[in-house]
Design a protein around this motif. Structure first.
Motif, PDB file in Angstrom:
ATOM      1  N   SER A  37       0.828  -1.210   0.000  1.00  0.00           N
ATOM      2  CA  SER A  37       0.000   0.000   0.000  1.00  0.00           C
ATOM      3  C   SER A  37       0.862   1.259   0.000  1.00  0.00           C
ATOM      4  N   SER A  38       1.999   1.224   0.668  1.00  0.00           N
ATOM      5  CA  SER A  38       2.903   2.386   0.651  1.00  0.00           C
ATOM      6  C   SER A  38       3.457   2.614  -0.751  1.00  0.00           C
ATOM      7  N   LEU A  39       3.830   1.526  -1.438  1.00  0.00           N
ATOM      8  CA  LEU A  39       4.336   1.648  -2.810  1.00  0.00           C
ATOM      9  C   LEU A  39       3.255   2.168  -3.758  1.00  0.00           C
ATOM     10  N   VAL A  40       2.036   1.645  -3.616  1.00  0.00           N
ATOM     11  CA  VAL A  40       0.930   2.091  -4.482  1.00  0.00           C
ATOM     12  C   VAL A  40       0.624   3.561  -4.233  1.00  0.00           C
ATOM     13  N   ALA A  41       0.581   3.962  -2.956  1.00  0.00           N
ATOM     14  CA  ALA A  41       0.321   5.375  -2.640  1.00  0.00           C
ATOM     15  C   ALA A  41       1.419   6.267  -3.222  1.00  0.00           C
ATOM     16  N   GLY A  42       2.670   5.823  -3.119  1.00  0.00           N
ATOM     17  CA  GLY A  42       3.776   6.593  -3.684  1.00  0.00           C
ATOM     18  C   GLY A  42       3.650   6.753  -5.190  1.00  0.00           C
ATOM     19  N   LEU A  43       3.281   5.668  -5.879  1.00  0.00           N
ATOM     20  CA  LEU A  43       3.085   5.739  -7.336  1.00  0.00           C
ATOM     21  C   LEU A  43       1.925   6.655  -7.703  1.00  0.00           C
ATOM     22  N   CYS A  44       0.848   6.577  -6.926  1.00  0.00           N
ATOM     23  CA  CYS A  44      -0.306   7.440  -7.198  1.00  0.00           C
ATOM     24  C   CYS A  44       0.054   8.916  -7.047  1.00  0.00           C
ATOM     25  N   LEU A  45       0.863   9.228  -6.048  1.00  0.00           N
ATOM     26  CA  LEU A  45       1.262  10.624  -5.847  1.00  0.00           C
ATOM     27  C   LEU A  45       2.311  11.067  -6.867  1.00  0.00           C
ATOM     28  N   ALA A  46       3.094  10.108  -7.351  1.00  0.00           N
ATOM     29  CA  ALA A  46       4.101  10.449  -8.361  1.00  0.00           C
ATOM     30  C   ALA A  46       3.465  10.751  -9.711  1.00  0.00           C
ATOM     31  N   PHE A  47       2.306  10.129  -9.966  1.00  0.00           N
ATOM     32  CA  PHE A  47       1.575  10.350 -11.218  1.00  0.00           C
ATOM     33  C   PHE A  47       0.157  10.816 -10.889  1.00  0.00           C
ATOM     34  N   PRO A  48       0.049  12.048 -10.405  1.00  0.00           N
ATOM     35  CA  PRO A  48      -1.254  12.497  -9.900  1.00  0.00           C
ATOM     36  C   PRO A  48      -2.288  12.728 -10.991  1.00  0.00           C
ATOM     37  N   SER A  49      -3.476  12.255 -10.716  1.00  0.00           N
ATOM     38  CA  SER A  49      -4.657  12.549 -11.521  1.00  0.00           C
ATOM     39  C   SER A  49      -5.820  12.540 -10.541  1.00  0.00           C
ATOM     40  N   ARG A  50      -6.977  12.920 -11.009  1.00  0.00           N
ATOM     41  CA  ARG A  50      -8.128  12.907 -10.109  1.00  0.00           C
ATOM     42  C   ARG A  50      -8.340  11.523  -9.511  1.00  0.00           C
ATOM     43  N   TRP A  51      -8.187  10.491 -10.346  1.00  0.00           N
ATOM     44  CA  TRP A  51      -8.476   9.136  -9.885  1.00  0.00           C
ATOM     45  C   TRP A  51      -7.385   8.591  -8.976  1.00  0.00           C
ATOM     46  N   THR A  52      -6.129   8.869  -9.282  1.00  0.00           N
ATOM     47  CA  THR A  52      -5.064   8.359  -8.403  1.00  0.00           C
ATOM     48  C   THR A  52      -5.087   9.057  -7.045  1.00  0.00           C
ATOM     49  N   LEU A  53      -5.424  10.353  -7.032  1.00  0.00           N
ATOM     50  CA  LEU A  53      -5.505  11.072  -5.758  1.00  0.00           C
ATOM     51  C   LEU A  53      -6.694  10.592  -4.931  1.00  0.00           C
ATOM     52  N   LEU A  54      -7.814  10.310  -5.600  1.00  0.00           N
ATOM     53  CA  LEU A  54      -8.965   9.733  -4.886  1.00  0.00           C
ATOM     54  C   LEU A  54      -8.628   8.350  -4.349  1.00  0.00           C
ATOM     55  N   LEU A  55      -7.857   7.577  -5.133  1.00  0.00           N
ATOM     56  CA  LEU A  55      -7.437   6.250  -4.673  1.00  0.00           C
ATOM     57  C   LEU A  55      -6.613   6.352  -3.400  1.00  0.00           C
ATOM     58  N   VAL A  56      -5.731   7.336  -3.314  1.00  0.00           N
ATOM     59  CA  VAL A  56      -4.954   7.535  -2.096  1.00  0.00           C
ATOM     60  C   VAL A  56      -5.878   7.856  -0.922  1.00  0.00           C
ATOM     61  N   CYS A  57      -6.769   8.820  -1.113  1.00  0.00           N
ATOM     62  CA  CYS A  57      -7.637   9.253  -0.011  1.00  0.00           C
ATOM     63  C   CYS A  57      -8.507   8.118   0.528  1.00  0.00           C
ATOM     64  N   PHE A  58      -9.181   7.408  -0.362  1.00  0.00           N
ATOM     65  CA  PHE A  58     -10.074   6.344   0.089  1.00  0.00           C
ATOM     66  C   PHE A  58      -9.317   5.037   0.338  1.00  0.00           C
ATOM     67  N   GLY A  59      -8.253   4.809  -0.430  1.00  0.00           N
ATOM     68  CA  GLY A  59      -7.479   3.574  -0.262  1.00  0.00           C
ATOM     69  C   GLY A  59      -6.749   3.503   1.054  1.00  0.00           C
ATOM     70  N   VAL A  60      -6.282   4.635   1.568  1.00  0.00           N
ATOM     71  CA  VAL A  60      -5.589   4.648   2.858  1.00  0.00           C
ATOM     72  C   VAL A  60      -6.524   4.182   3.969  1.00  0.00           C
ATOM     73  N   VAL A  61      -7.787   4.607   3.899  1.00  0.00           N
ATOM     74  CA  VAL A  61      -8.763   4.189   4.914  1.00  0.00           C
ATOM     75  C   VAL A  61      -8.980   2.680   4.846  1.00  0.00           C
TER      76      VAL A  61
END
Length: 199
Positions: A37-61
């Motif tokens: 999950s840390s690696l996925v969150a890092g990748l999502c933040l490295a390639f930000p889009s509306r969907w990757t940022l939403l994935l971080v917000c809801f995925g962390v929970v």
């Protein structure tokens, strides 16, 4: 030791081995989840889009809830192992098996709330580790939320923010309530009823 006692010893030992294997397996799942999950969150933040940022917000929970789910399996195995060790010690006539006692001192005690006042400064590394990841996840969500706020239309952002707050609150209330230890105490009592004289 009678033949019946030997059969009991063998049966209890097999159950203890099963509980320890379960405990270790779910610890591996727990740490694997944190890594992935840390690696996925890092990748999502490295390639930000509306969907990757939403994935971080809801995925962390969801990651936090899944980690708690894995730990509740570990707690099940620990409580059962403690009772089995106690029963085996009775059969052996002395306290030879003390792993559960050491775990309670070193990691966290049995049948007590996980979210205790020791958050002021943790007395155990487990509490510090939990706090570390909660702070990291909060930072990830804060950064992703800030990026969403910058890139989204204002009304849309607040709808998403409200949805996230409701989602997070519901999950947090359940997890905190669960880890107050009522289910763990009930299970421990059932084991004490079945293995009188054990902890």
């Amino acid at each position: 030791m009678t033949e019946i006692d030997r059969l009991k010893y063998d049966t209890l030992t097999r159950q203890l081995e099963r509980m320890r294997a379960m405990q270790y397996a779910y610890h591996r799942k727990f740490f694997g989840l944190l890594l992935v999950s840390s690696l996925v969150a890092g990748l999502c933040l490295a390639f930000p889009s509306r969907w990757t940022l939403l994935l971080v917000c809801f995925g962390v929970v969801t990651t936090g809830v899944t980690a708690a789910f894995f730990l509740h399996f570990c707690d099940f195995a620990r409580i059962h192992a403690r009772a089995l060790e106690g029963r085996l010690n009775q059969l052996l006539g002395e306290r030879l098996l003390i792993a559960s006692q050491l775990e309670a001192e070193y990691f966290y005690p049995h049948e007590e709330p996980r979210f205790a006042p020791e958050l002021a400064w943790p007395r155990r590394f487990f509490a510090f580790y939990t706090g570390h990841f909660c702070a990291l996840w909060a930072a990830l969500v804060g950064y992703a939320g800030w990026q969403l706020w910058r890139e989204s239309f204002f009304p849309e952002f607040w709808i998403l923010a409200l949805a996230w707050i409701v989602w997070t609150t519901l999950n947090l209330v359940f997890v905190v309530t669960w880890f107050q230890g009522a289910a763990e105490r009930k299970m421990a009592q059932q084991l004490r009823d079945n293995f009188p004289g054990t902890h």
